[in-house]
Scaffold this motif. Sequence first.
Motif, PDB file in Angstrom:
ATOM      1  N   GLY A  18       0.767  -1.234   0.000  1.00  0.00           N
ATOM      2  CA  GLY A  18       0.000   0.000   0.000  1.00  0.00           C
ATOM      3  C   GLY A  18       0.801   1.288   0.000  1.00  0.00           C
ATOM      4  N   VAL A  19       2.122   1.203  -0.211  1.00  0.00           N
ATOM      5  CA  VAL A  19       2.933   2.430  -0.182  1.00  0.00           C
ATOM      6  C   VAL A  19       2.945   3.153  -1.533  1.00  0.00           C
ATOM      7  N   GLY A  20       2.491   2.488  -2.587  1.00  0.00           N
ATOM      8  CA  GLY A  20       2.440   3.124  -3.904  1.00  0.00           C
ATOM      9  C   GLY A  20       3.541   2.682  -4.847  1.00  0.00           C
ATOM     10  N   THR A  22       3.585   0.222  -7.231  1.00  0.00           N
ATOM     11  CA  THR A  22       3.109   0.039  -8.601  1.00  0.00           C
ATOM     12  C   THR A  22       2.696   1.376  -9.211  1.00  0.00           C
ATOM     13  N   ALA A  23       2.042   2.202  -8.432  1.00  0.00           N
ATOM     14  CA  ALA A  23       1.656   3.526  -8.919  1.00  0.00           C
ATOM     15  C   ALA A  23       2.887   4.341  -9.289  1.00  0.00           C
ATOM     16  N   PHE A  24       3.967   4.192  -8.523  1.00  0.00           N
ATOM     17  CA  PHE A  24       5.228   4.883  -8.798  1.00  0.00           C
ATOM     18  C   PHE A  24       5.798   4.434 -10.143  1.00  0.00           C
ATOM     19  N   VAL A  25       5.858   3.110 -10.347  1.00  0.00           N
ATOM     20  CA  VAL A  25       6.431   2.561 -11.581  1.00  0.00           C
ATOM     21  C   VAL A  25       5.598   2.960 -12.796  1.00  0.00           C
ATOM     22  N   VAL A  26       4.272   2.823 -12.684  1.00  0.00           N
ATOM     23  CA  VAL A  26       3.390   3.153 -13.808  1.00  0.00           C
ATOM     24  C   VAL A  26       3.423   4.655 -14.102  1.00  0.00           C
ATOM     25  N   ARG A  27       3.485   5.462 -13.052  1.00  0.00           N
ATOM     26  CA  ARG A  27       3.586   6.914 -13.248  1.00  0.00           C
ATOM     27  C   ARG A  27       4.869   7.264 -13.998  1.00  0.00           C
ATOM     28  N   TYR A  28       5.966   6.594 -13.639  1.00  0.00           N
ATOM     29  CA  TYR A  28       7.245   6.848 -14.308  1.00  0.00           C
ATOM     30  C   TYR A  28       7.191   6.459 -15.785  1.00  0.00           C
ATOM     31  N   MET A  29       6.612   5.320 -16.086  1.00  0.00           N
ATOM     32  CA  MET A  29       6.626   4.815 -17.460  1.00  0.00           C
ATOM     33  C   MET A  29       5.585   5.491 -18.358  1.00  0.00           C
ATOM     34  N   ARG A  31       3.379   8.343 -17.192  1.00  0.00           N
ATOM     35  CA  ARG A  31       2.968   9.656 -16.685  1.00  0.00           C
ATOM     36  C   ARG A  31       1.548   9.639 -16.111  1.00  0.00           C
ATOM     37  N   ARG A  32       0.886   8.520 -16.194  1.00  0.00           N
ATOM     38  CA  ARG A  32      -0.491   8.434 -15.691  1.00  0.00           C
ATOM     39  C   ARG A  32      -0.499   7.921 -14.257  1.00  0.00           C
ATOM     40  N   TYR A  33      -1.525   8.300 -13.522  1.00  0.00           N
ATOM     41  CA  TYR A  33      -1.678   7.803 -12.150  1.00  0.00           C
ATOM     42  C   TYR A  33      -2.883   6.865 -12.084  1.00  0.00           C
ATOM     43  N   ILE A  34      -2.609   5.664 -11.628  1.00  0.00           N
ATOM     44  CA  ILE A  34      -3.666   4.676 -11.378  1.00  0.00           C
ATOM     45  C   ILE A  34      -3.443   4.158  -9.962  1.00  0.00           C
ATOM     46  N   GLY A  35      -4.424   4.333  -9.120  1.00  0.00           N
ATOM     47  CA  GLY A  35      -4.221   4.054  -7.702  1.00  0.00           C
ATOM     48  C   GLY A  35      -4.645   2.686  -7.221  1.00  0.00           C
ATOM     49  N   ASP A  36      -5.322   1.907  -8.049  1.00  0.00           N
ATOM     50  CA  ASP A  36      -5.878   0.631  -7.590  1.00  0.00           C
ATOM     51  C   ASP A  36      -5.145  -0.522  -8.260  1.00  0.00           C
ATOM     52  N   TYR A  37      -4.368  -1.273  -7.456  1.00  0.00           N
ATOM     53  CA  TYR A  37      -3.599  -2.405  -7.972  1.00  0.00           C
ATOM     54  C   TYR A  37      -3.705  -3.591  -7.009  1.00  0.00           C
ATOM     55  N   ASP A 146      11.269  13.204  -1.729  1.00  0.00           N
ATOM     56  CA  ASP A 146       9.930  13.333  -1.163  1.00  0.00           C
ATOM     57  C   ASP A 146       8.951  13.546  -2.319  1.00  0.00           C
ATOM     58  N   VAL A 147       8.014  12.635  -2.475  1.00  0.00           N
ATOM     59  CA  VAL A 147       7.106  12.714  -3.622  1.00  0.00           C
ATOM     60  C   VAL A 147       5.673  12.442  -3.206  1.00  0.00           C
ATOM     61  N   SER A 148       4.781  12.835  -4.085  1.00  0.00           N
ATOM     62  CA  SER A 148       3.393  12.390  -4.021  1.00  0.00           C
ATOM     63  C   SER A 148       3.075  11.825  -5.395  1.00  0.00           C
ATOM     64  N   VAL A 149       3.123  10.512  -5.507  1.00  0.00           N
ATOM     65  CA  VAL A 149       2.863   9.868  -6.799  1.00  0.00           C
ATOM     66  C   VAL A 149       1.480  10.248  -7.305  1.00  0.00           C
ATOM     67  N   ALA A 150       0.532  10.405  -6.392  1.00  0.00           N
ATOM     68  CA  ALA A 150      -0.844  10.719  -6.779  1.00  0.00           C
ATOM     69  C   ALA A 150      -0.964  12.110  -7.383  1.00  0.00           C
ATOM     70  N   GLU A 151      -0.111  13.049  -6.956  1.00  0.00           N
ATOM     71  CA  GLU A 151      -0.277  14.441  -7.369  1.00  0.00           C
ATOM     72  C   GLU A 151       0.548  14.855  -8.581  1.00  0.00           C
ATOM     73  N   GLY A 152       1.598  14.093  -8.931  1.00  0.00           N
ATOM     74  CA  GLY A 152       2.374  14.564 -10.064  1.00  0.00           C
ATOM     75  C   GLY A 152       3.456  13.618 -10.536  1.00  0.00           C
TER      76      GLY A 152
END
Length: 209
Positions: A18-20, A22-29, A31-37, A146-152
């Motif tokens: 729950g730390v994010g 998968t969201a981190f990896v997908v955001r990097y590859m 640029r989209r944010y998907i929060g449910d994995y 320090d990041v917020s994967v959800a915000e950017g």
Amino acid sequence: MSVRRFTGAKIVVFGGSGVGKTAFVVRYMTRRYIGDYDRNKEMLYNHKIPSPRDDVTLEIIDTAAKDNENRENHIKWGDGFVFIYSITDRKSYEYINTLKDMLVKIRGPDMPAIVVANKCDLLSVRQVEDSEGVTLAEQLNCPKFDVSVAEGYSGVSEAMEELVIQLKREFVKNCSQAAVTANDKTKSKLFTFKKGFKKRISRSHSDTV
């Protein structure tokens, strides 16, 4: 003589449930944010970075938090490491500390790595102080982000760019060490040849006297 170029690396992403990760990896590859994995599913991704000379391909393993049996194998497999914890989850920080100790024990203290403190948009429910994250990064001899994967995307991109830079440096260092070793072996063979040649000359001279 061919020149070796940096064309790829293997990256392991570690973090508690729950730390994010998968969201981190997908955001990097993407640029989209998907929060449910699926938090307990390991995934292997391939990400290509365009380059003027040779494209760089990153193999990225998004580890499953509960897969304790493969942690050591992942550490042995990886060239670089991302350690993610959530500032809202004390246990996720403690989990990363355990993995940090494993990495240092198995691979040493100077592997390419970054520490990522995620969910920095949720400061009101913080459970991990900034100074604790700094200490963790210092123990790994690596930078902390320090990041917020959800915000950017920018914070995620900056963190991964730093890791790729470290991987390139490690590649160059390993190539240099390999070249020195090869040169030393060549010199050793040449010295042995010269030594043997001198002995043969000496024996030949003795036989004619």
